[in-house]
Design a protein around this motif. Structure first.
Motif: not given
Length: 696
Positions: A122-123, A178-186, A191-192, A196-197
């Motif tokens: 889930i995103n 599906t990953g990130w189109f914009l920066s993951p930092q947005k 962190v949850h 990625l975990f």
């Protein structure tokens, strides 16, 4: 890369050392010579950097047979070992049952992870925004509630843990990862993030447990889902070529394309395109997308009407029709090719223009609210799915390198919404050899069903493995001579030449008579739904077995797993099943005492995939029956036979109603490929007396 701590403990090389290891735990483990042989074969293969094929009979303890050497090898060399299974069920079993046992046995601190494809996770950013959307559709509201509850309990973020409705599965497309189109930092939930975990866990794991689909997607799908690895175990290896074909086969359907078009919408309809216009009012390319979508709808109708008409002309009752048996040798007819090409060009126009809009949005990313950012992520996810369908259609139209078959599928009514254009890769052995096995130092492949008449030749050729590969056949430790019987009726009507109503009438009466002797507890395996349904109706009308619960796949409601649970819940039950019951069904103990195989499980000759396989072998100058039809049927027969004796104390009988096992030369291959079991042939009366004597 950091792996979990190593340990100085050495792999137990002798049988005495392994037995001592077993006794040191609280588990009631029985030392088995066959399991020890398997452990040593796996370890030797990795040490020599060679591939191996191991057939481990039922009861060997196959999982421990490869996982014990795997953890010692992983710890010694500080590397990950990938364990791949065909089913998610076995993945879960290895992680929750076998890894704790392995840890207790070895006293190692084992780092293991179950890894699935990104779209299983889930995103949370998308889901948070979807919660604020007002949608009163029952499936959407239910899915939101299900996921909210699940998120308080899950440690993996894997959607397979949730039983979604059909509508819920469609809604899942809007929140899948599906990953990130914009920066993951947005992403405020970064962190949850479950995906990625799990990726971080995999990079530090000793054992990475995956399914065949993800393993092959990692190699052939253009993505990179797994950490680098050089050693692997392929469990349920008899399905590895099926999984490879499935990975490179695909369906282009009317229903899915209409779903895509509706999600995109038009500028005047409340959907994705309209919302993009609100975000980018000055972006005139959105009008180009709308025009392309209107043209695409018309082109799609034309393409699928042509496909439906072809199916109707071929045969009124047909639900499948081969268009091209092998794209290397044949072409689609001109009308279909040009109709398909028109659809493809319009799809490309939509994806190219949508991509330009997204890239423009990326430059303006700092101006967007969280809701707008997550919407762009959703559009990006949609574009990935759209391009996948676009690429698949392109391969259907232009592929000339690989042996691929094209055919039409539809439901019985041939409604336009049910029409699908399907592409199946026919041969994967060269691809597997070149792009998978040759890139690894050592791969161990194992299953309970790899040999045909004690030979690995068929499975080895299917997998593209060298003739010099190490092979090991380890027989089951069970006493089949004492605990099983095969009964072959001599007075049963032949299937060929007997009208189906007459045959199923005789079969139903015979099955009823057997059931009375076994008190039900009977699994009947069919190869055709039509015969199953007719037999079920006749048995259901038999007053002499009115007290028995008769369950039938495709007639009684529920999945195979649910039907199996119902079968276990009744004292006197009879379960009729087709192909999905030939393997993967585990009914140990007294709950199953009688297995009936109605016909030898040859694939139907009218099946498009079977036709393509036979044509390919004929083109290669091979005997299609000996090199494909027979070995496939034998492996399926072995799987079916394996449903009966699952534990050392199990006892039971197998009725084989297809007398070709006894009257043909090829029939011997079926009986020679299973454990040695006493065979009794005779009339109905004789065999029923044998059943009574066996269970006394």
């Amino acid at each position: 890369m950091q792996y979990s701590r190593a340990d100085n403990r050495q792999y137990p090389k002798t049988d005495e050392e392994k037995t001592t290891l077993f006794k040191a735990t609280d588990e009631t483990l029985i030392p088995r010579a066959g399991q020890f042989v398997m452990m040593d074969t796996v370890m030797t293969s990795w040490e020599k950097e060679e591939n191996a094929l191991i057939e481990a009979g039922t009861g060997i303890g196959k999982t421990l047979g490869y996982s014990l050497p795997a953890i010692y090898f992983a710890k010694k060399h500080q590397i990950p070992i990938v364990i791949s299974t065909y089913t998610n069920l076995l993945q879960s079993q290895i992680f929750h049952k076998d890894i704790p046992l392995l840890s207790a046995l070895t006293d190692f601190e084992i780092q293991a992870v179950v890894l699935k494809g990104r779209e299983h996770y889930i995103n949370l950013f998308k889901f948070e925004q979807l919660l604020s959307e007002v949608d009163k559709t029952y499936d959407v509201v239910l899915t939101k509630m299900q996921i909210l509850v699940w998120l308080t309990e899950t440690t993996t973020g894997d959607i397979d843990e949730v039983n979604l409705s059909g509508g819920g599965q469609l809604f899942w497309n809007r929140m899948k990862h599906t990953g990130w189109f914009l920066s993951p930092q947005k992403d405020p939930w970064l962190v949850h993030d479950f995906y990625l975990f799990n990726q971080r866990q995999a990079k530090a794991a000793d054992l990475i447990i995956v399914n065949h689909a993800l393993l092959l997607q990692d190699h052939f799908g253009g993505g990179k889902w797994l950490p680098d690895y050089e050693y692997a175990v392929i469990d349920e290896a008899h399905h590895f070529t099926d999984a490879a074909r499935a990975q490179q086969s695909f369906i282009f359907s009317y229903r899915r394309m209409k779903f895509f078009i509706n999600r995109l919408g038009t500028l005047g309809k409340e959907a994705m395109l309209q919302r993009l216009e609100l975000m980018f009012p000055e972006h005139h390319q959105l009008f180009d997308i709308e025009i392309a979508i209107i043209k695409l709808e018309e082109a799609l109708e034309n393409l699928f009407l042509l496909l439906a008409q072809k199916l109707l002309k071929a045969n009124k009752n047909a639900t499948e029709l081969i268009l091209v048996e092998n794209v290397i040798d044949e072409k689609l007819d001109a009308a279909l090719f040009f109709a398909g090409e028109k659809v493809l060009l319009l799809m490309r126009e939509v994806s190219t223009t949508l991509n330009h809009v997204l890239e423009y949005g990326k430059k303006e990313a700092d101006k967007f609210s969280e809701g707008e950012s997550v919407f762009l992520e959703e559009v990006y996810s949609f574009l990935i799915d759209w391009k996948r369908a676009e690429n698949q259609l392109s391969r259907m139209l232009y592929e000339k390198e690989e042996a691929m078959m094209l055919y039409i599928e539809a439901d019985k009514n041939k409604a336009l919404s049910s029409v699908r254009l399907r592409a199946d890769i026919v041969q994967v052995n060269h691809t597997l050899q070149k792009d998978f096995f040759d890139t690894k130092k050592s791969v161990v492949l194992t299953s309970a069903t790899l040999t045909v008449d004690d030979s690995f030749a068929y499975i080895r050729a299917e997998l593209g493995l060298d003739a010099t590969i190490e092979t090991r056949q380890i027989k089951s430790p069970f006493d089949y001579g004492e605990n099983a019987r095969i009964l072959i009726p001599s007075d049963m009507l032949p299937v060929k030449g007997t009208p189906i109503e007459e045959y199923t009438g005789k079969l139903a009466a015979y099955l009823s008579a057997i059931a009375k002797e076994t008190s039900g507890r009977m699994l009947v395996l069919f190869t055709a739904h039509d015969m199953l349904q007719k037999t079920y109706r006749k048995m259901n009308q038999d007053a002499s077995i009115a007290e028995y619960r008769i369950l039938a796949q495709g007639v009684s409601s529920g999945s195979p797993a649910r039907l199996t649970k119902q079968f276990l819940a009744f004292d006197k039950a009879i379960l009729l099943g087709t192909m999905s019951f030939w393997e993967g069904v585990d009914i140990p103990g007294d709950d199953l005492s009688c297995l009936v195989i109605v016909r030898l499980p040859f694939a139907p000759l009218e099946d498009p995939y079977t036709k393509a396989q036979i044509a390919l072998r004929k083109k290669m100058g091979l005997n299609a029956f000996q090199t494909y039809s027979l070995p496939e049927a034998v492996l399926r027969f072995k799987q079916g036979f394996g449903r009966l004796i699952r534990r050392e104390t199990d006892r039971g009988i197998v009725f084989v109603f297809d007398n070709r096992t006894d009257t043909t030369n090829f029939g011997k291959a079926f009986l020679n490929s299973i454990p040695e079991v006493p065979i009794v042939k005779g009339t109905e009366q004789k065999l029923l007396e044998e059943v009574k004597k066996f269970f006394e």
